[in-house]
Design a protein around this motif. Structure first.
Motif, mmCIF file in Angstrom:
data_model
loop_
_atom_site.group_PDB
_atom_site.id
_atom_site.type_symbol
_atom_site.label_atom_id
_atom_site.label_comp_id
_atom_site.label_asym_id
_atom_site.label_seq_id
_atom_site.Cartn_x
_atom_site.Cartn_y
_atom_site.Cartn_z
ATOM 1 N N ILE A 56 29.818 46.424 40.152
ATOM 2 C CA ILE A 56 29.332 46.393 41.403
ATOM 3 C C ILE A 56 30.420 46.513 42.439
ATOM 4 O O ILE A 56 30.314 47.238 43.427
ATOM 5 C CB ILE A 56 29.073 44.802 41.485
ATOM 6 N N GLU A 57 31.676 46.071 41.944
ATOM 7 C CA GLU A 57 32.675 46.462 42.925
ATOM 8 C C GLU A 57 32.846 47.980 42.929
ATOM 9 O O GLU A 57 33.411 48.483 44.144
ATOM 10 C CB GLU A 57 34.097 45.742 42.384
ATOM 11 N N SER A 58 32.860 48.870 42.198
ATOM 12 C CA SER A 58 32.998 50.387 42.192
ATOM 13 C C SER A 58 31.929 50.720 42.905
ATOM 14 O O SER A 58 32.354 51.574 43.861
ATOM 15 C CB SER A 58 32.901 50.853 40.934
ATOM 16 N N VAL A 59 30.739 50.204 42.997
ATOM 17 C CA VAL A 59 29.613 50.982 43.732
ATOM 18 C C VAL A 59 30.069 50.244 45.239
ATOM 19 O O VAL A 59 29.687 51.441 46.096
ATOM 20 C CB VAL A 59 28.258 50.227 43.316
ATOM 21 N N ILE A 60 30.390 49.228 45.448
ATOM 22 C CA ILE A 60 30.715 48.757 46.861
ATOM 23 C C ILE A 60 31.683 49.662 47.483
ATOM 24 O O ILE A 60 31.686 50.059 48.625
ATOM 25 C CB ILE A 60 31.179 47.096 47.014
ATOM 26 N N ARG A 61 32.936 49.928 46.880
ATOM 27 C CA ARG A 61 33.954 50.843 47.150
ATOM 28 C C ARG A 61 33.465 52.024 47.461
ATOM 29 O O ARG A 61 33.539 52.651 48.528
ATOM 30 C CB ARG A 61 35.195 50.736 46.027
ATOM 31 N N SER A 62 32.733 52.562 46.613
ATOM 32 C CA SER A 62 32.315 53.900 46.855
ATOM 33 C C SER A 62 31.476 53.946 48.096
ATOM 34 O O SER A 62 31.624 55.083 48.828
ATOM 35 C CB SER A 62 31.458 54.435 45.640
ATOM 36 N N LYS A 63 30.560 53.252 48.221
ATOM 37 C CA LYS A 63 29.373 53.349 49.277
ATOM 38 C C LYS A 63 30.179 52.827 50.800
ATOM 39 O O LYS A 63 29.956 53.774 51.676
ATOM 40 C CB LYS A 63 28.231 52.151 49.222
ATOM 41 N N LEU A 64 31.039 52.152 50.764
ATOM 42 C CA LEU A 64 31.826 51.799 51.941
ATOM 43 C C LEU A 64 32.698 53.025 52.313
ATOM 44 O O LEU A 64 32.812 53.416 53.316
ATOM 45 C CB LEU A 64 32.639 50.496 51.735
ATOM 46 N N LEU A 65 33.181 53.692 51.348
ATOM 47 C CA LEU A 65 34.191 54.737 51.692
ATOM 48 C C LEU A 65 33.560 55.799 52.127
ATOM 49 O O LEU A 65 34.162 56.561 53.173
ATOM 50 C CB LEU A 65 35.191 54.945 50.385
ATOM 51 N N SER A 66 32.436 56.221 51.375
ATOM 52 C CA SER A 66 31.552 57.217 52.021
ATOM 53 C C SER A 66 30.943 57.280 53.306
ATOM 54 O O SER A 66 30.745 58.095 53.972
ATOM 55 C CB SER A 66 30.687 57.909 50.840
ATOM 56 N N SER A 67 30.625 55.933 53.451
ATOM 57 C CA SER A 67 29.622 55.830 54.799
ATOM 58 C C SER A 67 30.440 55.350 55.989
ATOM 59 O O SER A 67 30.032 55.647 57.180
ATOM 60 C CB SER A 67 28.464 54.675 54.479
ATOM 61 N N LEU A 68 31.320 54.691 55.796
ATOM 62 C CA LEU A 68 32.404 54.234 56.956
ATOM 63 C C LEU A 68 33.566 55.095 57.267
ATOM 64 O O LEU A 68 34.058 54.552 58.323
ATOM 65 C CB LEU A 68 32.616 52.533 56.874
ATOM 66 N N GLN A 69 34.109 55.643 56.123
ATOM 67 C CA GLN A 69 35.485 56.276 56.286
ATOM 68 C C GLN A 69 36.483 55.371 56.836
ATOM 69 O O GLN A 69 36.949 55.661 57.844
ATOM 70 C CB GLN A 69 35.460 57.619 57.204
ATOM 71 N N PRO A 70 36.568 54.080 56.028
ATOM 72 C CA PRO A 70 37.482 53.180 56.617
ATOM 73 C C PRO A 70 38.986 53.613 56.817
ATOM 74 O O PRO A 70 39.691 54.498 55.857
ATOM 75 C CB PRO A 70 37.327 51.972 55.751
ATOM 76 N N ALA A 71 39.579 53.122 57.955
ATOM 77 C CA ALA A 71 41.336 52.971 57.936
ATOM 78 C C ALA A 71 41.860 52.330 56.853
ATOM 79 O O ALA A 71 42.965 52.675 56.363
ATOM 80 C CB ALA A 71 41.470 52.889 59.377
ATOM 81 N N ALA A 72 41.131 51.210 56.577
ATOM 82 C CA ALA A 72 41.580 50.274 55.592
ATOM 83 C C ALA A 72 40.163 49.604 54.998
ATOM 84 O O ALA A 72 39.555 49.273 55.625
ATOM 85 C CB ALA A 72 42.379 48.956 56.437
ATOM 86 N N LEU A 73 40.519 49.311 53.880
ATOM 87 C CA LEU A 73 39.404 48.493 52.917
ATOM 88 C C LEU A 73 40.050 47.707 51.813
ATOM 89 O O LEU A 73 40.721 48.212 51.079
ATOM 90 C CB LEU A 73 38.474 49.583 52.359
ATOM 91 N N VAL A 74 39.678 46.434 51.955
ATOM 92 C CA VAL A 74 40.175 45.288 50.915
ATOM 93 C C VAL A 74 39.340 44.769 50.448
ATOM 94 O O VAL A 74 38.252 44.227 51.161
ATOM 95 C CB VAL A 74 41.343 44.519 51.745
ATOM 96 N N ILE A 75 38.738 44.980 48.996
ATOM 97 C CA ILE A 75 37.921 44.098 48.177
ATOM 98 C C ILE A 75 38.455 43.190 47.590
ATOM 99 O O ILE A 75 39.317 43.378 46.581
ATOM 100 C CB ILE A 75 36.821 45.088 47.544
ATOM 101 N N HIS A 76 37.857 42.015 47.505
ATOM 102 C CA HIS A 76 38.347 40.858 46.625
ATOM 103 C C HIS A 76 37.039 40.591 45.997
ATOM 104 O O HIS A 76 36.043 39.794 46.640
ATOM 105 C CB HIS A 76 39.183 39.532 47.153
ATOM 106 N N ASN A 77 37.137 40.285 44.477
ATOM 107 C CA ASN A 77 35.911 39.664 43.718
ATOM 108 C C ASN A 77 36.175 38.082 43.605
ATOM 109 O O ASN A 77 37.143 37.939 42.832
ATOM 110 C CB ASN A 77 35.968 40.411 42.427
ATOM 111 N N ASP A 78 35.388 37.394 44.233
ATOM 112 C CA ASP A 78 35.543 35.982 44.245
ATOM 113 C C ASP A 78 34.632 35.449 43.471
ATOM 114 O O ASP A 78 34.637 34.014 43.256
ATOM 115 C CB ASP A 78 35.328 35.444 45.654
ATOM 116 N N SER A 79 33.907 36.148 42.672
ATOM 117 C CA SER A 79 32.917 35.641 41.611
ATOM 118 C C SER A 79 33.533 34.544 40.757
ATOM 119 O O SER A 79 32.846 33.334 40.350
ATOM 120 C CB SER A 79 32.513 36.693 40.757
#
Length: 129
Positions: A32-55
């Motif tokens: 799930i984290e991999s898919v989140i990262r992939s979708k956000l990188l391709s769609s938003l072209q972020p200058a910064a992206l930090v993902i924390h799994n808080d599960s």
């Protein structure tokens, strides 16, 4: 007698995406984290992206125990800096993210904590990138 101190985790404001962060996700990331990262990188072209799994903080909740014994990927905190957010309210920005991740939300992703900023709001110099 031991006294436990309460620890507060302070997240860094926003970190630039390094070459390592934009490369293929490490094998330790869940699907799930991999898919989140992939979708956000391709769609938003972020200058910064930090993902924390808080599960792990929610593993004792009944829905988490029912899903893979509490080891599922259900709760994430996301910090995103993207110029795709220009001219949009916080609510519109969050709706963009929820729309991008609608399939994952339908399949068990339960909670997203979002911090969304433009480059200007995050103080990232657009001339240097």
């Amino acid at each position: 007698m031991f006294r436990l101190r309460s620890q507060t985790r302070v997240l860094p404001a926003f970190r630039r995406i390094s070459a390592m962060a934009t490369a293929s996700p490490s094998p330790s990331l869940g699907p799930i984290e991999s898919v989140i990262r992939s979708k956000l990188l391709s769609s938003l072209q972020p200058a910064a992206l930090v993902i924390h799994n808080d599960s792990y903080q929610h593993r004792h909740h009944a829905p988490m125990r029912a899903q893979d014994g509490g080891s599922g990927e259900t709760h994430f905190s996301l910090e995103i800096v993207s110029d795709e957010f220009k001219g949009k309210t916080t609510m519109q920005r969050h709706r963009m993210i929820y729309s991008l991740l609608s399939e994952e939300l339908d399949q068990g992703l339960h909670s997203l904590s979002l911090k969304t900023k433009t480059r200007a709001e995050a103080g990232i110099d657009t001339a240097s990138t």
